[in-house]
Every structure is written in C-alpha cells, then in structure tokens.
Design a protein around this motif. Sequence first.
Motif, PDB file in Angstrom:
ATOM      1  N   GLU A   1     -17.671  14.042  15.212  1.00  0.00           N
ATOM      2  CA  GLU A   1     -18.987  14.505  15.637  1.00  0.00           C
ATOM      3  C   GLU A   1     -19.482  15.596  14.687  1.00  0.00           C
ATOM      4  O   GLU A   1     -18.704  16.215  13.958  1.00  0.00           O
ATOM      5  CB  GLU A   1     -18.912  15.036  17.072  1.00  0.00           C
ATOM      6  N   LYS A   2     -20.786  15.840  14.719  1.00  0.00           N
ATOM      7  CA  LYS A   2     -21.386  16.809  13.801  1.00  0.00           C
ATOM      8  C   LYS A   2     -20.779  18.192  13.943  1.00  0.00           C
ATOM      9  O   LYS A   2     -20.669  18.944  12.970  1.00  0.00           O
ATOM     10  CB  LYS A   2     -22.900  16.878  14.032  1.00  0.00           C
ATOM     11  N   THR A   3     -20.371  18.557  15.160  1.00  0.00           N
ATOM     12  CA  THR A   3     -19.851  19.900  15.405  1.00  0.00           C
ATOM     13  C   THR A   3     -18.450  20.103  14.806  1.00  0.00           C
ATOM     14  O   THR A   3     -18.005  21.244  14.652  1.00  0.00           O
ATOM     15  CB  THR A   3     -19.770  20.178  16.917  1.00  0.00           C
TER      16      THR A   3
ATOM     17  N   TYR B   1     -17.108  19.805  11.824  1.00  0.00           N
ATOM     18  CA  TYR B   1     -16.910  20.463  10.529  1.00  0.00           C
ATOM     19  C   TYR B   1     -17.088  21.969  10.621  1.00  0.00           C
ATOM     20  O   TYR B   1     -16.360  22.735   9.986  1.00  0.00           O
ATOM     21  CB  TYR B   1     -17.848  19.838   9.484  1.00  0.00           C
ATOM     22  N   ASN B   2     -18.031  22.412  11.443  1.00  0.00           N
ATOM     23  CA  ASN B   2     -18.197  23.845  11.651  1.00  0.00           C
ATOM     24  C   ASN B   2     -17.010  24.428  12.407  1.00  0.00           C
ATOM     25  O   ASN B   2     -16.512  25.512  12.064  1.00  0.00           O
ATOM     26  CB  ASN B   2     -19.491  24.129  12.413  1.00  0.00           C
TER      27      ASN B   2
ATOM     28  N   SER C   1     -15.203  13.028   5.220  1.00  0.00           N
ATOM     29  CA  SER C   1     -16.465  13.784   5.067  1.00  0.00           C
ATOM     30  C   SER C   1     -16.250  15.296   5.136  1.00  0.00           C
ATOM     31  O   SER C   1     -17.219  16.056   5.042  1.00  0.00           O
ATOM     32  CB  SER C   1     -17.516  13.382   6.119  1.00  0.00           C
TER      33      SER C   1
ATOM     34  N   GLU D   1     -13.031  17.668  18.057  1.00  0.00           N
ATOM     35  CA  GLU D   1     -14.019  18.711  18.329  1.00  0.00           C
ATOM     36  C   GLU D   1     -13.661  19.477  19.608  1.00  0.00           C
ATOM     37  O   GLU D   1     -13.788  20.706  19.677  1.00  0.00           O
ATOM     38  CB  GLU D   1     -15.418  18.104  18.486  1.00  0.00           C
TER      39      GLU D   1
ATOM     40  N   ASN E   1     -25.767   8.686   3.318  1.00  0.00           N
ATOM     41  CA  ASN E   1     -24.521   8.018   3.666  1.00  0.00           C
ATOM     42  C   ASN E   1     -23.864   7.500   2.393  1.00  0.00           C
ATOM     43  O   ASN E   1     -24.545   6.982   1.506  1.00  0.00           O
ATOM     44  CB  ASN E   1     -24.765   6.808   4.578  1.00  0.00           C
TER      45      ASN E   1
ATOM     46  N   ASN F   1     -24.692  17.641   2.346  1.00  0.00           N
ATOM     47  CA  ASN F   1     -24.299  16.994   3.607  1.00  0.00           C
ATOM     48  C   ASN F   1     -24.236  15.490   3.362  1.00  0.00           C
ATOM     49  O   ASN F   1     -25.256  14.809   3.323  1.00  0.00           O
ATOM     50  CB  ASN F   1     -25.322  17.340   4.689  1.00  0.00           C
TER      51      ASN F   1
ATOM     52  N   LYS G   1     -22.321  11.899   4.582  1.00  0.00           N
ATOM     53  CA  LYS G   1     -21.497  11.213   5.580  1.00  0.00           C
ATOM     54  C   LYS G   1     -20.775  10.067   4.895  1.00  0.00           C
ATOM     55  O   LYS G   1     -21.406   9.156   4.359  1.00  0.00           O
ATOM     56  CB  LYS G   1     -22.380  10.686   6.715  1.00  0.00           C
TER      57      LYS G   1
END
Length: 358
Positions: free
Chosen positions: A10-12, A14-15, A35, A114, A176, A198, A200
């Motif tokens: 999910e996008k969260t 990596y942070n 990624s 995540e 992508n 960024n 993917k």
Amino acid sequence: MIFCGPGEYEKTFYNLLNRFSAAASFPVFADASSSARFPNNKNVITNYNSFFGSEKFINNFDPELILQFGAAPTTKFSLEFFENSKAAKILINEFGDLLDPSKTSSIILKAKPETFLSLFLKKNKLSKRENAYLNSIKIINNWINDFRKSKIEKSQFPFEGKIISEILSLIPSGSNLFISNSLPVRDLDYFAESSNKNIKVFSNRGASGIDGINSTALGIAASSKRKTILITGDLAFYHDLNGLLTAKNYKIPLIIILINNNGGSIFESLPIAKHKNIFNEYFKTPHQLDFKKFVEGYKGNFVNIKNWNSLKAEFVKALKQKKFSVLHFKTDSTKSHSVRKEFREEAVNITNNFINDN
C-alpha cells in the motif's frame, strides 16, 4: 536487517518503512521489484547483491535479526545469504505464506506489512542512535554506487545495464514500470539506483516465467492513469506477441523497451555455456526475428535505437503517442555479460577493501 522483496504494498508502506528503518537503524536491502527504491529512503541499500559476493562481508556482517517483507528476493546471491545466515528470520506478509525457498525462517507473521509497521511504531518508542553496523553498510553501498556510475558511463552503447539506468532517468515521476523476467529484472536489481521519483514497479515472478509479459503490462497500462513502461527481452516479447492485439484493439499507449540479444542470454552465466556445440541450439535458441514487421502488423510504432541521444528523443515522442510504441535495442549479449562480470568482481573488491581497512 530488512529484506524488502517483491510484493504489492500500500502507499503508506514506504513512509512507514522509512520511519521504522530510521528509528531502529536497520539497513533496508530493497529488491528493485519492491518499489522501495522509488522514492528514496536514506537507509535503502541497493548494492547488497555485490556485498553477498564477498566472503568477508558474509562473515563480518551476518545480522542477529532479518525481517522480510513481501516475497523472497530475486537474485541467487540474496537467497544464499538468507539461507546461510544464522540470524533469526521473520517473514511478514498479508497471507502468512512461506515465502522462503530455504525454509530457514523462524517465524511467519500473517499481517499486512503496513499494519505491522504502524502498530510497531505506535507500541514501541525507538530512539534513533548511531549504528556502526548500518553506517559501514551505507559507506560500502555509496562506494559501489560511485564505481557503478563510472562503469556505466564508460560502457559502450548499448550495454544492457545502462539501458536500465537510462530508462530510469527518463521515466516521469508517477509512472508504472513493468520489468520482465530473466535478465531485465536482474539488471534492474543491480543497476537501479534509488531515486526521489515515485515509480511503481511491477513484475511477474514464479512458475509462469516469461509467459504473458506483454499482456500483463498492457492490462496495467489500460487500468491505470499513469504512464506505463515495459522493459523486456526478446524471448519474453516473442512468447506473448499475440498480446499486442489487445494494444491494437484498445489503443493502449504502452511504451515497450525491447532488449534484443537474440535468444536466452541469461544462460550464458551457466557452465553449459562453455559447450558451444549444444548451447546455442538448446539453451540460447537464437531466432533472428525481425520484430519491426510484427509490431507494424499490430499497428504499433517501432523504432530502432542507435545511440543514447536517439533514445532520449524517441522516448519523449513515445510518451506523447496514443498507441503502443516499441523502442528496440539490438545488443551484444557476450559484451554485456563481460561488463556485468567486471562490475561484480570490482564491487566485491571494494567491499573487501573497506572491511580490510576497518
């Protein structure tokens, strides 16, 4: 030590990974297909495959704990390091799968990466501290980065590893990237530097091998608003030529980077390559195909790339196309194999020299 393998995160993630690795002072060995190199995390290590070629690194840097997010790493050196490490090994993935070919993991946690990272950071207060282990690994990584840049810059057109780095420099942030199996995914792992873009990354790993690569990339391009780029080899492209009918019928503007070394050149790294009398016919299987005619038959745009400057110009044009484009490189697999070998040997030397001096 953290292994970040291929997977759908999910996008969260990596942070959270950035925060966790910073707080715990853990190096992140990020498979390019995960990624996790895009955008950059200051604890991400990209040259770990080179480290693992060094016996001195293996003997001096075996960790106490390995956390593996997602699938097992791509390369042989990483898999061997994981298998032989004496560390406690914890696999963390959504379905609690045994994503460990060596079957040496200690614990499998059924949790989204995540969720694990978020809960861990909430429940545990980690104070950032200086870590000689992490700092040493980062120094070696930076030294090999510098050497890799100089090696790629000096390499003659069209070294296959430089094709990877050039495409990454040209891809717009927010795109992508689909990376094919065999040599492309391994070259991405060796030659993809971490970046603030960024990007993917997608790949098909597992028993399907090189089948369905074109079709999968077309599906991603059709379902996404992002620009989508496929980097593939000639055999994978050939195996799924009929998938291009989808591109034609639905006007999907996929950009295909076709690295044509005329056969299964990944097998040149195997001992069988010395037996020339059977190697070409049964392993490399050269085809001598003219892909331009196939691509134009499916109403695609086909360009032979002659030098790095033409790549930049044609890539910019392809980004504006409303149909699929194939940017074709005719490469010399033997020369590319030689450059890869030189890079790996010198990277091991760099690793050993650092350890000797420290």
